[in-house]
Design an enzyme around this catalytic site. Sequence first.
Site, short mmCIF file in Angstrom:
data_model
loop_
_atom_site.label_atom_id
_atom_site.label_comp_id
_atom_site.label_asym_id
_atom_site.label_seq_id
_atom_site.Cartn_x
_atom_site.Cartn_y
_atom_site.Cartn_z
N ASP A 149 4.99 47.07 25.70
CA ASP A 149 4.76 46.92 27.15
C ASP A 149 4.90 48.25 27.90
O ASP A 149 5.23 48.27 29.07
CB ASP A 149 5.70 45.88 27.74
CG ASP A 149 7.17 46.31 27.69
OD1 ASP A 149 7.48 47.26 26.95
OD2 ASP A 149 7.99 45.69 28.40
N ARG B 13 9.79 36.61 32.50
CA ARG B 13 9.69 37.08 33.88
C ARG B 13 8.26 37.29 34.34
O ARG B 13 8.00 37.42 35.53
CB ARG B 13 10.50 38.38 34.05
CG ARG B 13 12.00 38.14 34.13
CD ARG B 13 12.77 39.45 34.24
NE ARG B 13 12.83 40.15 32.97
CZ ARG B 13 13.41 41.34 32.81
NH1 ARG B 13 13.97 41.94 33.84
NH2 ARG B 13 13.44 41.91 31.61
N GLU C 100 25.43 52.84 28.54
CA GLU C 100 24.84 51.88 29.47
C GLU C 100 25.54 51.95 30.82
O GLU C 100 26.71 52.35 30.92
CB GLU C 100 24.95 50.46 28.90
CG GLU C 100 24.16 50.24 27.62
CD GLU C 100 22.68 50.53 27.78
OE1 GLU C 100 22.12 50.21 28.85
OE2 GLU C 100 22.08 51.09 26.84
N ALA D 170 7.76 41.24 20.58
CA ALA D 170 8.13 39.84 20.33
C ALA D 170 8.85 39.20 21.51
O ALA D 170 9.33 38.08 21.38
CB ALA D 170 9.01 39.76 19.08
N GLY E 39 20.34 53.35 30.86
CA GLY E 39 21.32 53.98 29.99
C GLY E 39 21.24 55.48 30.13
O GLY E 39 20.15 56.06 30.16
N LEU F 109 7.55 47.01 19.05
CA LEU F 109 8.30 45.80 19.39
C LEU F 109 7.51 45.02 20.44
O LEU F 109 7.34 45.47 21.56
CB LEU F 109 9.69 46.16 19.90
CG LEU F 109 10.54 47.02 18.95
CD1 LEU F 109 11.94 47.21 19.51
CD2 LEU F 109 10.59 46.41 17.55
#
Length: 451
Positions: free
Chosen positions: A107, A17, A157, A12, A143, A10
């Site tokens: 990341d 920030r 969470e 995208a 979480g 992932l």
Amino acid sequence: MTRTCLAVILAAGESTRMKSSMSKVLHPVAGRPMIAHVVESLVDAGISSVALVVGRDAEPVTSAAKRGDIDISAFLQTERLGTGHAVLAARQAIAKGYDDILVVFGDTPLITAAPLTAARKALAEGNDVVVIGFRTADPTGYGRLIVENGELLAIREQKDASEEEKRITYCNGGLMAINGEKALDLLGKIGNANVKGEYYLTDIVEIVRAGGGKAIAVEAPEAELMGCNNRAELALIEAAWQKRRRHELMVSGVSMIAPETVFLAFDTEIGQDVMIEPNVVFGPGVTVESGAVIHAFSHLEGAHVSAGATVGPYARLRPGANLGRDSKVGNFCEVKKAEIGAGAKVNHLTYVGDAFVGEKTNIGAGTITCNYDGVNKHVTRIGANAFIGSNSSLVAPVSVGDGALVASGSVVTEDVPADAVAFGRARQEIKPGRAKILRDRYQAEKAARQK
């Protein structure tokens, strides 16, 4: 592992920030984009197929992720509707039919192959969903993994957790492995009945259990799951990567006097019994063979340092620098795209670029190879056992033969034959008493200006 596996990365996110003009997964850690670190760990885990979910900077992100030993297909996520929605952007790849689907993030550059392999092993043992978690002293904001009798019941969470659940220190790292046969069915059942109206991948745990399947968690070191959202976190990740790599090198036989001041690149190779003094920086593409010494405050990039050679202090090796065995490049010297022969010495205040320096040749202080004419680069060739006197300029293209001697202060514009002596300087003249005459004149001129 004989099972087939598709890794879905992932990547995208909008990266708002990071306050950057480029996607955060393109920001470098140890000299290369962080997403490339993730792909390397996938390769180390034996995974050869990747579905890369991209958004912003789709082309450069895909380019940064690609390498020759892995098949990568890019899928554009046009809407940002949660992690569950993001994984389904790669529906076409998932539908090809893999034993394992591994979901990772672009990341998290500190992840290693070990937890990825552990998650796949757990799938092979009959589990349908495997969440990679970590334990932390401060779980606030994460979480919580609700585990009972070895099974993962749910991911709760922070905002939804009870007081008892908030005390759980086993937390969700975000990475997940899913049974490939059930993946599309499970992902399709994730709903968006929440405040944000998003599809959360974490809901898959309760979905699989409701259908009679089994979910568990495997543990990874907290540092490996560190994600990056801003520049401060990027600096923390860089520091963690550097610390880990320094430790690996020192355990392998490399000495560092002050390891915290040494900075390495992703591909730095250093042999046994190398000594690295404080404040040394390695850019990409550096190999240092055993027994070499890198003195303090040196910078190396794209260079090869052979066994027994010494560099610095305060030396700079630029791309293409190749130092032979037992050679020396000393203080305030710069070497670029040059071969320095075995036992040769480039000791003081010297620039050697686009050059070949033969074995056991001595390059005197302040020597310059004048390799650039403003348009093109030219080569200087210096033979073995030659001596280049201090403060000499060798104007390329030019060659100095074996055993030749260039007198100090020379400007050499023509080839010097082997064993010859070259003088390329004006003849010195002495004017007795002229210094006093000049001083008196200058002082008189100064006094006149001050009136």
